[in-house]
Enzyme design. Sequence first.
Site, short mmCIF file in Angstrom:
data_model
loop_
_atom_site.label_atom_id
_atom_site.label_comp_id
_atom_site.label_asym_id
_atom_site.label_seq_id
_atom_site.Cartn_x
_atom_site.Cartn_y
_atom_site.Cartn_z
N LYS A 1 0.86 -1.19 0.00
CA LYS A 1 0.00 0.00 0.00
C LYS A 1 0.89 1.23 0.00
O LYS A 1 1.77 1.37 0.87
CB LYS A 1 -0.85 -0.05 1.28
CG LYS A 1 -2.17 0.66 1.22
CD LYS A 1 -2.94 0.30 2.50
CE LYS A 1 -4.24 1.01 2.59
NZ LYS A 1 -4.88 0.79 3.91
O1 G3P Z 1 -7.72 1.73 5.87
C1 G3P Z 1 -7.97 3.05 5.73
C2 G3P Z 1 -9.33 3.57 6.12
O2 G3P Z 1 -10.29 2.61 5.95
C3 G3P Z 1 -9.35 4.31 7.39
O3 G3P Z 1 -10.63 4.57 7.87
O4 G3P Z 1 -12.18 5.32 9.64
O5 G3P Z 1 -9.73 5.85 9.84
O6 G3P Z 1 -11.14 7.00 8.16
P1 G3P Z 1 -10.93 5.74 8.93
#
Ligand code: G3P
Length: 215
Positions: A83
Amino acid sequence: MKFFLDTASISEIREAAALGLLDGVTTNPSLVAKEKKDFRKLLVEICEVCDGPVSAEVVETTCDGMVREGRELAKIAENITVKVPLIKEGIKACKILRAEGTKVNVTLCFSPNQALIAAKAGATFISPFIGRLDDISTDGMQLIRDIRTIYDNYNFPTEILVASIRHPLHVVEAAKIGADVATMPFKVFDQMLAHPLTDSGLKKFLDDWKAQHGK
Ligand code: G3P
């Protein structure tokens, strides 16, 4: 639609895998930090539980650094997807890693143009963060619609991996648009299956059966 779990927690990954519906896992440095384990060992463990793509994020910010780190990560298991962040250096690293046959997930996508660039760089997955757009009063789901249209217009094979999912309706909307993958926290994975009418309906069926037939 493929279901990925957005977590680095082995117990959550095991539980989702036991249901037989786990297609992959996405991690990021914040999720990994929560586990307080050695990164490489954690990835080995995750890849033992999940056969599908497991995203492991680089923390270098130069192209050379990302490529070096990505090559090391890719050696950990066949299903590792490297990633990289959607910055210039990340796009350059994506091209190089893809040319070597490594799967690449380009992350932190917040605009259709960024998604177009990632697809042109050969990204295996693009990760648009819808929840974080919603957080700043922007329609995160509109980004998914735009990317779907653009990728379909040009037949880009890059898979749309909807990330930063916060609730089950995000999954429904993303599925209606035709996103390829939804990566979600374990809580959302659980919420998708549950319905109070299913629980109360089952209880009534069993109560009625017992009333007629006894235990
Ligand atoms: O993996 C990245 C993403 O899904 C993060 O989510 O909830 O931290 O914005 P969030």
